[in-house]
Write an enzyme that holds these catalytic residues in place. Structure first.
Site, PDB file in Angstrom:
ATOM      1  N   GLU A   1       0.766  -1.051   0.095  1.00 45.51           N
ATOM      2  CA  GLU A   1      -0.056  -0.086  -0.039  1.00 45.51           C
ATOM      3  C   GLU A   1       0.925   1.384   0.122  1.00 45.51           C
ATOM      4  OE1 GLU A   1      -2.756   0.231   3.485  1.00 45.51           O
ATOM      5  OE2 GLU A   1      -3.397   2.304   2.516  1.00 45.51           O
TER       6      GLU A   1
ATOM      7  N   ARG B   1       4.779 -12.447  10.109  1.00 47.02           N
ATOM      8  CA  ARG B   1       5.366 -11.171   9.913  1.00 47.02           C
ATOM      9  C   ARG B   1       6.611 -11.161  10.416  1.00 47.02           C
ATOM     10  NH1 ARG B   1       3.078  -5.904   9.390  1.00 47.02           N
ATOM     11  NH2 ARG B   1       1.338  -6.572   8.518  1.00 47.02           N
TER      12      ARG B   1
ATOM     13  N   LYS C   1       3.910   0.763   9.613  1.00 45.12           N
ATOM     14  CA  LYS C   1       4.201   2.181   8.822  1.00 45.12           C
ATOM     15  C   LYS C   1       3.395   3.331   9.403  1.00 45.12           C
ATOM     16  CE  LYS C   1       2.931   0.155   4.749  1.00 45.12           C
ATOM     17  NZ  LYS C   1       2.336  -0.007   3.519  1.00 45.12           N
TER      18      LYS C   1
HETATM   19  P1  ATP Z   1       2.451  -2.199   7.980  1.00 40.78           P
HETATM   20  O1  ATP Z   1       1.766  -2.480   8.934  1.00 40.78           O
HETATM   21  O2  ATP Z   1       3.853  -1.815   8.059  1.00 40.78           O
HETATM   22  O3  ATP Z   1       2.001  -0.850   7.180  1.00 40.78           O
HETATM   23  P2  ATP Z   1       1.179  -3.440   6.009  1.00 40.78           P
HETATM   24  O4  ATP Z   1       1.050  -5.064   5.787  1.00 40.78           O
HETATM   25  O5  ATP Z   1      -0.158  -2.743   5.968  1.00 40.78           O
HETATM   26  O6  ATP Z   1       2.279  -3.318   6.951  1.00 40.78           O
HETATM   27  P3  ATP Z   1       1.343  -3.402   3.047  1.00 40.78           P
HETATM   28  O7  ATP Z   1       2.175  -2.162   2.336  1.00 40.78           O
HETATM   29  O8  ATP Z   1       0.153  -3.685   3.114  1.00 40.78           O
HETATM   30  O9  ATP Z   1       1.940  -3.150   4.351  1.00 40.78           O
HETATM   31  O10 ATP Z   1       2.227  -4.708   2.786  1.00 40.78           O
HETATM   32  C1  ATP Z   1       2.774  -5.228   1.659  1.00 40.78           C
HETATM   33  C2  ATP Z   1       3.080  -6.591   1.671  1.00 40.78           C
HETATM   34  O11 ATP Z   1       4.119  -6.921   2.604  1.00 40.78           O
HETATM   35  C3  ATP Z   1       1.874  -7.540   2.412  1.00 40.78           C
HETATM   36  O12 ATP Z   1       1.794  -8.705   1.508  1.00 40.78           O
HETATM   37  C4  ATP Z   1       2.461  -7.723   3.610  1.00 40.78           C
HETATM   38  O13 ATP Z   1       1.735  -8.651   4.100  1.00 40.78           O
HETATM   39  C5  ATP Z   1       3.947  -7.465   3.344  1.00 40.78           C
HETATM   40  N1  ATP Z   1       4.471  -7.145   4.920  1.00 40.78           N
HETATM   41  C6  ATP Z   1       4.204  -6.063   5.412  1.00 40.78           C
HETATM   42  N2  ATP Z   1       4.942  -5.992   6.524  1.00 40.78           N
HETATM   43  C7  ATP Z   1       5.532  -7.080   6.781  1.00 40.78           C
HETATM   44  C8  ATP Z   1       6.315  -7.718   7.675  1.00 40.78           C
HETATM   45  N3  ATP Z   1       6.783  -7.152   8.614  1.00 40.78           N
HETATM   46  N4  ATP Z   1       6.721  -9.160   7.411  1.00 40.78           N
HETATM   47  C9  ATP Z   1       6.540  -9.738   6.540  1.00 40.78           C
HETATM   48  N5  ATP Z   1       5.864  -9.122   5.438  1.00 40.78           N
HETATM   49  C10 ATP Z   1       5.188  -8.027   5.561  1.00 40.78           C
HETATM   50 MG    MG Z   2      -1.724  -2.528   4.670  1.00 41.34          MG
END
Ligand code: ATP
Ligand code: MG
Length: 560
Positions: free
Chosen positions: A35, A262, A272
């Protein structure tokens, strides 16, 4: 192929199984779906290495799909930064795609749901909707709007789309079951009204699709074979499959969602939203602050793409949540820089040392090996003279036997140079040493082959010739948080654990003159101190170094 690898992680097992059960390997297709609401972090690197790694293993395409359904938080700046970071990590995507490209298709499928009696417009307040949802132990109750006619739903949804209603006044909900065990199945919202300009579609849309509705359908449109996401989405899988079923045409491939743990890293936070807080509240100097766990921060700090990929590989893909020790990441960069970084001498806390029996105007050029770990690294010239700087902590007037550095009446070797002996000190009024007076053994020059040069002395210390040294700024970083898991405390905000000493700026360090031509990004081992790189803020007249990582290896020690 995967079979030849030492051990298949459970993700590869899933794929292997699917191939065995008849999935054509030309149908394999993966995606990385960020995102664009922040910069990528080391957790994302796990997902990037997983998905793009599978692409490489199976020779399958991997899409980069920006999951941009929330115009309140998403920006072009983030899109650009994400692309830069993925490329820098060494991966190439097949197609650059956006969920917003599918807004029209998603809208048409929403109409299909309405027509099939599978969706309805609800104009209750969000509090009422939440109230009727029930709890995990208590079933929900039906919305009074649940049985609107198809015609009425179509008309209301059209009005939502046209901007005839206020934000928050109406939503479109999937009609699944208010008694489902899985709370996410209790008539989830699939569209809401938002009067926000979208970074790509501008003001075209007044309604925006929700994550669950968008994600699976986007996977379907792109014909992604395996949609890997983090564990918290496990309960969403049922909904993902329900949504797919509504639009599935019987011929295409049905994507499969599977979850992995994660990546969490000790002494930092990874969300983020939290990283954005650090940036906005100026607790760090931007997304690429070298203390941040972002890819851009790590890059600026001196981490290489390879070290991050190696770390991701070693840390692996887990089924259960866990915290990876940040020392493992440090281990990988040290391991790499040990082989690649040229050795140089730098003094961070200088005290003057005078070699009283060395001729006043004499200068010598000594030859120093650039990297004992790399036979092709060659050597360089290091000037030597009567007055040098050494580290203040490398000298003591008196010390016990375990102190192998310089002390009064004892000898030490100056790295690449001579054996010296400390005779006396000069102090200022406050009692601080301002000068150490030594004599040197003229015959003891390193590498000269003389008997004296082979003489064993216990300690070797680094130094720079005062006359030749370049003044530099050095930024020493420590962990950004003092707690191993700063966001795991229920009663405390993660910011309470910020390490007040996470950045120490030294503005009167001295480095050897060979560094005069060093440029941004160059990496060095400051002998006995650690690995350092040249920061973006560096100029020709004011060299700025970041400490990437100290030499001390806590991870290897712990894991012996
Ligand atoms: P955040 O909570 O940091 O915003 P998010 O999952 O909302 O993380 P996205 O941009 O939606 O962030 O994530 C893009 C991809 O990266 C998704 O498939 C997500 O599952 C993966 N991802 C995000 N954070 C992690 C993490 N800490 N470990 C492994 N994969 C991750
Ligand atoms: Mg997200």
């Amino acid at each position: 192929m995967a079979e030849e690898k030492k051990s298949l992680n459970f993700i590869e097992q899933i794929i292997k199984e699917d191939l065995k059960n008849g999935l054509d390997n030309t149908k394999l297709r993966f995606r990385f779906p960020p995102e664009p609401n922040g910069y990528l972090h080391i957790g994302h690197a796990a997902s990037i290495c997983l998905n793009f790694g599978l692409g490489q293993t199976y020779n399958a395409p991997v899409n980069l799909r920006f999951d941009d359904t929330n115009p309140t938080k998403e920006e072009q700046e983030y899109v650009d930064a994400i692309k830069k970071d993925i490329k820098w990590l060494g991966f190439e995507w097949d197609n650059e795609l956006y969920s917003s490209d599918y807004f029209q298709q998603l809208y048409e499928w929403a109409i299909l749901l309405i027509n099939n009696g599978k969706a309805y417009v609800d104009d209750q307040t969000s509090a009422q909707i939440a109230e009727q949802k029930g709890t995990p132990t208590q079933v929900g109750t039906d919305s009074p709007n649940r049985n609107r006619s198809v015609e009425e739903n179509l008309e209301l949804f059209e009005k939502m789309k046209n901007g005839d209603f206020k934000e928050g006044s109406h939503v479109l909900r999937a009609k699944i079951s208010m008694t489902a065990n899985n709370m996410l199945m209790r008539d989830p919202i699939i569209y809401r009204i938002l009067y926000k300009k979208h970074h790509r579609t501008g003001n075209d849309w007044n309604i925006y699709p929700m994550y669950d509705w968008t994600h699976g359908e986007s996977d379907y449109i792109e014909q992604i074979s395996h949609s890997f996401c983090t564990l918290e989405f496990n309960p969403h899988r049922e909904l993902y499959n329900w949504f797919l079923k509504q639009v599935y045409n019987g011929d295409n491939l049905k994507p499969k969602q599977r979850e992995f743990a994660r990546r969490n890293l000790s002494y930092t936070v990874m969300s983020k939203r939290k990283l954005l807080q650090l940036v906005e509240e100026e607790l760090v100097n931007g997304w690429d602050d070298p203390r941040m766990p972002t890819i851009s921060g790590l890059r600026r700090r001196g981490y290489t793409a390879k070290s991050i990929r190696d770390f991701s590989e070693t840390a692996g893909i887990a089924k259960r949540d866990n915290i990876t020790d940040i020392a493992l990441l440090e281990f990988h960069i040290k391991n790499e820089l040990n082989k690649t970084a040229p050795r140089v001498m730098a003094v961070l806390d200088p005290v003057k040392l005078v070699i009283t029996n060395y001729p006043e105007n004499k200068e010598e050029i000594l030859i120093a090996e650039n990297n004992p770990e790399d036979e092709n690294a060659g050597s360089r010239e290091v000037p030597f003279s009567r007055e040098i700087y050494i580290e203040r902590e490398d000298f003591r007037e008196q010390a016990n036997k375990k102190f192998f550095r310089l002390k009064l009446d004892k000898e030490v070797r100056l790295k690449n140079a001579y054996i010296i002996k400390a005779n006396s000190v000069v102090k200022d009024e406050s009692g601080e040493i301002t000068e150490i007076q030594c004599t040197y053994d003229e015959d003891s020059r390193s590498g000269s082959g003389s008997e004296a040069s082979k003489r064993k002395v216990k300690g070797t210390i680094h130094w720079v010739s005062i006359k030749h040294a370049i003044k530099a700024e050095v930024r020493l970083y420590d962990r950004l948080f003092t707690d191993e898991a700063p966001d795991s405390h229920k009663d405390k905000d993660f910011k309470e654990f910020i390490n007040p000493n996470s950045l120490k700026i030294i503005d009167n360090a001295f480095v050897e003159p060979s560094l005069k031509t060093a440029t941004v990004g160059n990496q060095f081992q400051f002998q006995r101190l650690g690995y350092f790189n040249i920061d973006n803020d560096s100029t020709k007249d004011n060299l700025v170094f970041n400490r990437t990582v100290p030499l001390r290896d806590s991870w290897a020690k712990q894991n012996k």
